[in-house]
Design an enzyme around this catalytic site. Structure first.
Site, short mmCIF file in Angstrom:
data_model
loop_
_atom_site.label_atom_id
_atom_site.label_comp_id
_atom_site.label_asym_id
_atom_site.label_seq_id
_atom_site.Cartn_x
_atom_site.Cartn_y
_atom_site.Cartn_z
N ASP A 85 -2.29 12.09 35.17
CA ASP A 85 -3.73 12.36 35.06
C ASP A 85 -4.46 11.69 36.23
O ASP A 85 -3.95 10.75 36.84
CB ASP A 85 -4.29 11.87 33.74
CG ASP A 85 -4.12 10.36 33.53
OD1 ASP A 85 -3.04 9.82 33.87
OD2 ASP A 85 -5.07 9.72 33.04
N GLU A 144 -3.33 7.46 31.50
CA GLU A 144 -3.45 6.10 32.05
C GLU A 144 -4.87 5.78 32.49
O GLU A 144 -5.34 4.65 32.36
CB GLU A 144 -2.47 5.95 33.23
CG GLU A 144 -2.29 4.52 33.71
CD GLU A 144 -3.28 4.07 34.78
OE1 GLU A 144 -3.34 2.86 35.08
OE2 GLU A 144 -4.01 4.94 35.30
#
Length: 386
Positions: A85, A144
């Site tokens: 991400d 994350e």
């Protein structure tokens, strides 16, 4: 130039193409469809290069997490820890190659690190170097950038089976140093509730939440101690309703960073134990130690020495550093698994418009990882505590 470095330098163009494909699959954390589409690109790489399919950990809001396992060796079990991400909304940054640098979303944080993990393994296979002594797990997580809310337990469970963890986040941008320690992060919210009153005719009857918060801010910021690496920052402050009303509400966010678990425990106790300076005012404290410190242990020192030797074989004089920011490596270190971070693409601009990597460093840093895997294949890894 050694065989692994030469092979990777020869394949620099393909590595760059793979990275651009990952970057084109833009993956802002909160766009599940986009993140899963990026995950499909990762699946394709592992299918094409290793004929491996993932274990999928479905999520309903964030993207699915993916885990790949290569080999069944017993000399060492290695975990590559990556996230796919990014902080960038789709279309926010453009992909551009300029002056030997590749710019764009996730170039530095951390899609280049994913490519380096993949190609470090591929280089060993393609040059005929056996990996039959290793089990290599590659855990690809999707959240994350928002604190690993759904992946932390998975990260810790996967790492608990490993002998060591390699995190391919970007290195220190000034010199390419690896990160052998990171600060732990505490995130809290402090809410102050007082009593409102007319700021003129009944000022004496009020209990100002803002005044109390001002005392608390000075107290909290005073906990900063650079000599032990502890910092406290108040990032957001708000409160009050009208200029002529003694405010009955105020709020602040607290960010503290610590180098050791002992200091983390002390700071948690200090923040959660805050008491009012003003009679008649109450405090509400919410939060937690978001990430434990990633501490520099004897096992970390041993692992870094191995990587420094590997780096020397590809012409790198590798350094190590402590970083104040956290990563998923904090979680794996926090459960006692030797962890090295900063193995990803060399560049700059994490979370900044100029995010980029230096292209010709990609094969060199990948070769460093490959040489490390080769050492682990030859000698294994024995923890100092074993």
């Amino acid at each position: 130039m050694g065989g692994l470095h030469k092979y990777l330098k020869t394949n620099e163009g393909q590595m760059k193409e793979d990275l651009i494909r990952l970057m084109e699959a833009e993956s802002p954390t909160m766009d599940k469809q986009a993140v899963d589409a990026c995950g499909d690109v990762i699946r394709g790489l592992f299918k094409d290069y290793f004929n491996e399919t993932p274990t999928v950990y479905p999520e309903t809001v964030q993207g699915d997490h993916l885990s790949f396992t290569i080999g069944q060796g017993t000399k060492a079990r290695v975990l590559f820890l990556v996230h796919f991400d990014t902080v960038w909304d789709k279309g926010r940054l453009t992909i551009e190659e300029k002056d030997g640098r590749l710019y764009g979303p996730g170039a530095f944080d951390m899609k280049s690190g994913i490519i380096q993990a993949v190609w470090s393994i591929k280089s060993l296979f393609d040059t005929g170097i056996s990996l039959d002594g290793l089990t290599i797990d590659v855990l690809c997580t999707s959240d994350e950038e928002i604190g690993s809310q759904t992946s932390r337990t998975l990260i810790e469970e996967t790492a608990s089976k490993a002998d060591l963890v390699l995190v391919t986040e970007g290195p220190v941008h000034e010199n390419g140093a690896l990160k052998t320690s990171r600060s732990g992060v505490g995130i809290y919210e402090l809410i102050v509730r007082g009593h409102s009153s007319h700021a003129g005719s009944h000022h004496h009857a009020g209990r100002s939440a803002i005044k109390e918060l001002a005392h608390q801010i000075l107290h909290l910021e005073g906990m900063t101690d650079y000599s032990v690496g502890t910092t406290v920052s108040i990032g957001i402050v708000e409160g009050g309703t009208r200029v002529n009303v003694v405010p009955d509400y105020a709020r602040a966010t607290i960010d503290f960073r610590v180098k050791t678990m002992e200091e983390a425990e002390r700071m948690v106790k200090a923040v959660e134990g805050l008491t009012p300076f003003t009679e008649g005012v109450t405090l509400e404290i919410n939060g937690e130690l978001n990430r434990p410190p990633m501490e520099r242990t004897p096992d970390t020192v041993q692992l870094f020495a191995m990587m420094k030797e590997a780096a020397s074989k590809v012409g790198m004089d590798l350094e190590e550093a402590h970083i104040g920011g956290g990563s998923d490596g904090n979680f794996t270190s926090g459960i006692g698994i030797p962890t090295i971070d900063g193995l990803g693409g060399y560049g700059d601009g994490a979370h900044a418009n100029h995010e980029h990597i230096v292209i010709d460093e990609l094969p060199k840093r990948t070769a460093m990882i490959a040489e490390t895997l080769k050492q682990l294949q030859d000698h294994g890894f024995t923890k100092q505590s074993d």
